[in-house]
Design a protein around this motif. Structure first.
Motif, PDB file in Angstrom:
ATOM      1  N   ASP A  85       0.825  -1.213   0.000  1.00  0.00           N
ATOM      2  CA  ASP A  85       0.000   0.000   0.000  1.00  0.00           C
ATOM      3  C   ASP A  85       0.861   1.267   0.000  1.00  0.00           C
ATOM      4  O   ASP A  85       0.468   2.294  -0.561  1.00  0.00           O
ATOM      5  N   THR A  92      -7.150   2.951  -0.070  1.00  0.00           N
ATOM      6  CA  THR A  92      -8.095   1.998   0.517  1.00  0.00           C
ATOM      7  C   THR A  92      -7.663   0.574   0.211  1.00  0.00           C
ATOM      8  O   THR A  92      -6.985   0.307  -0.784  1.00  0.00           O
ATOM      9  N   ARG A  93      -8.075  -0.319   1.075  1.00  0.00           N
ATOM     10  CA  ARG A  93      -7.914  -1.757   0.863  1.00  0.00           C
ATOM     11  C   ARG A  93      -9.157  -2.419   1.426  1.00  0.00           C
ATOM     12  O   ARG A  93      -9.530  -2.188   2.571  1.00  0.00           O
ATOM     13  N   LYS A  96     -11.657  -0.070   2.965  1.00  0.00           N
ATOM     14  CA  LYS A  96     -11.343   0.676   4.188  1.00  0.00           C
ATOM     15  C   LYS A  96     -10.005   1.395   4.030  1.00  0.00           C
ATOM     16  O   LYS A  96      -9.168   0.982   3.225  1.00  0.00           O
ATOM     17  N   PRO A  97      -9.791   2.475   4.803  1.00  0.00           N
ATOM     18  CA  PRO A  97      -8.520   3.205   4.681  1.00  0.00           C
ATOM     19  C   PRO A  97      -7.318   2.307   4.986  1.00  0.00           C
ATOM     20  O   PRO A  97      -7.369   1.496   5.914  1.00  0.00           O
ATOM     21  N   THR A  98      -6.274   2.445   4.209  1.00  0.00           N
ATOM     22  CA  THR A  98      -5.049   1.701   4.480  1.00  0.00           C
ATOM     23  C   THR A  98      -4.342   2.305   5.692  1.00  0.00           C
ATOM     24  O   THR A  98      -4.655   3.412   6.126  1.00  0.00           O
ATOM     25  N   LYS A 102      -4.459   6.232   6.857  1.00  0.00           N
ATOM     26  CA  LYS A 102      -4.976   6.643   8.166  1.00  0.00           C
ATOM     27  C   LYS A 102      -3.886   7.239   9.043  1.00  0.00           C
ATOM     28  O   LYS A 102      -4.140   8.139   9.855  1.00  0.00           O
ATOM     29  N   LYS A 225     -12.032  -1.102  -4.469  1.00  0.00           N
ATOM     30  CA  LYS A 225     -11.183  -0.072  -5.069  1.00  0.00           C
ATOM     31  C   LYS A 225     -11.627   0.074  -6.520  1.00  0.00           C
ATOM     32  O   LYS A 225     -12.275  -0.828  -7.077  1.00  0.00           O
TER      33      LYS A 225
END
Length: 324
Positions: A85, A92-93, A96-98, A102, A225
């Motif tokens: 990432d 995102t992954r 959700k935020p990576t 974050k 994604k």
């Protein structure tokens, strides 16, 4: 067929592995535990622990021992994701935020390093030198695979052989040793864990090819994604390589890839995706994935008949037809 339907018989043991996975990252350092937990809670198929348990069924099955293989292998997989990432600048992954999004890149890199270290620490609880050698060698090869991917970003001249060697190192190898080490830890015969390695290797190759196909054929909802994310990041995958071999679209596709290269993650990959979908690249990639699955099923021939062998067959068939 859903993956959880296939593994219903393993639910109790997988719940135990999941708990041990969370416990493995508790307490060492507050922020690293928090970032690691964030990554693990994003979910995932947990294929590698499942392969460890199924491999363990071919020997003397002992969940207390197998956890020291299953948990480390999932931690190693998670470490590769958090590092990927950063390299890919992914926000995102799985929707959700990576960790890098974050927190930041430095925190993400240290989180990956922490997960690798925890994995190796847990694996040492099994006093099996061969297991440690296999694991260490695989980690070296995975690191080489990561470097190869960076080297080949936007390399439109790369060959199918280069691609296959890269995914062998980045994806197939960890799945292969998951099957192998489960059997090794359970004291199955060398013939059995060699066959399981071959099975896992071929499933892993097909898994990555399917992943690369889904990046072009899937939806943002199913992928978590936007489609075409691999191209935006510079990752030239098998369907793209095959599409570039089509003289009718090679030049316009090269032009689109250059536009994407110039604009990065902000680029609109829609036209490039349309060209690839209309080319023979998708069909040819699917055919190669089919061949790897055929080899995986062949590798199971001669293994004792059991529910675990049936599950392995079902997983191979699922991998080849999956839509997520």
């Amino acid at each position: 067929m859903k993956l959880m339907d296939i593994f219903g018989a393993l639910k109790r043991d997988m719940d135990f592995i999941e708990r041990q996975l969370y416990r493995s990252i508790e307490g060492d350092e507050e922020l690293l535990s928090e970032t690691s937990l964030h990554l693990l809670k994003a979910g995932g198929k947990r294929l590698r622990p499942v392969f460890v348990l199924l491999g363990g069924k071919f020997g003397t099955y002992d969940l207390e021992k197998l956890q020291h293989v299953a948990v480390p292998l999932e931690l190693i997989h998670s470490a590769t994701l958090v590092h990927d990432d950063v390299i890919d600048d992914a926000g995102t992954r799985r929707g959700k935020p990576t960790v890098k999004a974050k927190w930041d890149n430095k925190i993400a890199m240290y989180t990956g390093d922490f997960l690798y270290a925890k994995a190796l620490t847990l694996a040492t609880r099994l006093p099996i030198p061969e297991l440690h050698r296999i694991l260490a060698k695989a980690m070296v090869q995975m690191s080489i695979g990561e470097m190869e991917q960076i080297r080949d970003f936007f390399n439109t001249e790369q060959s199918v052989r280069q691609y296959l060697l890269r995914i062998r190192r980045k994806t197939a190898l960890l799945i292969a040793i998951s099957c192998q080490l489960g059997a090794l830890a359970s004291e199955a015969s060398s013939r059995i864990h060699t066959q399981l390695y071959r099975y896992g290797y071929n499933v892993g190759m097909a898994f990555q090819i399917r992943d690369d196909l889904l990046d072009l054929c899937g939806t943002e909802k199913s992928l978590g994604k936007p489609p075409g994310s691999d191209m935006r990041q510079g990752n030239i995958t098998l369907p793209v390589i095959y599409a570039l071999q089509d003289p009718e679209i090679r030049e316009p596709l090269l032009a689109e890839l250059e536009v994407i290269r110039s604009n990065g993650m902000e680029a609109d990959a829609g036209r490039a995706i349309g060209m690839i979908l209309s080319s023979p690249g998708i069909r040819r990639a699917e055919e190669l994935a089919d061949r790897f699955i055929g080899k995986a099923l062949d590798a199971l021939e001669g293994l004792p008949e059991s529910k675990s062998k049936t599950h392995l067959k079902e997983i191979a068939l699922f991998v080849n037809k999956r839509s997520y």
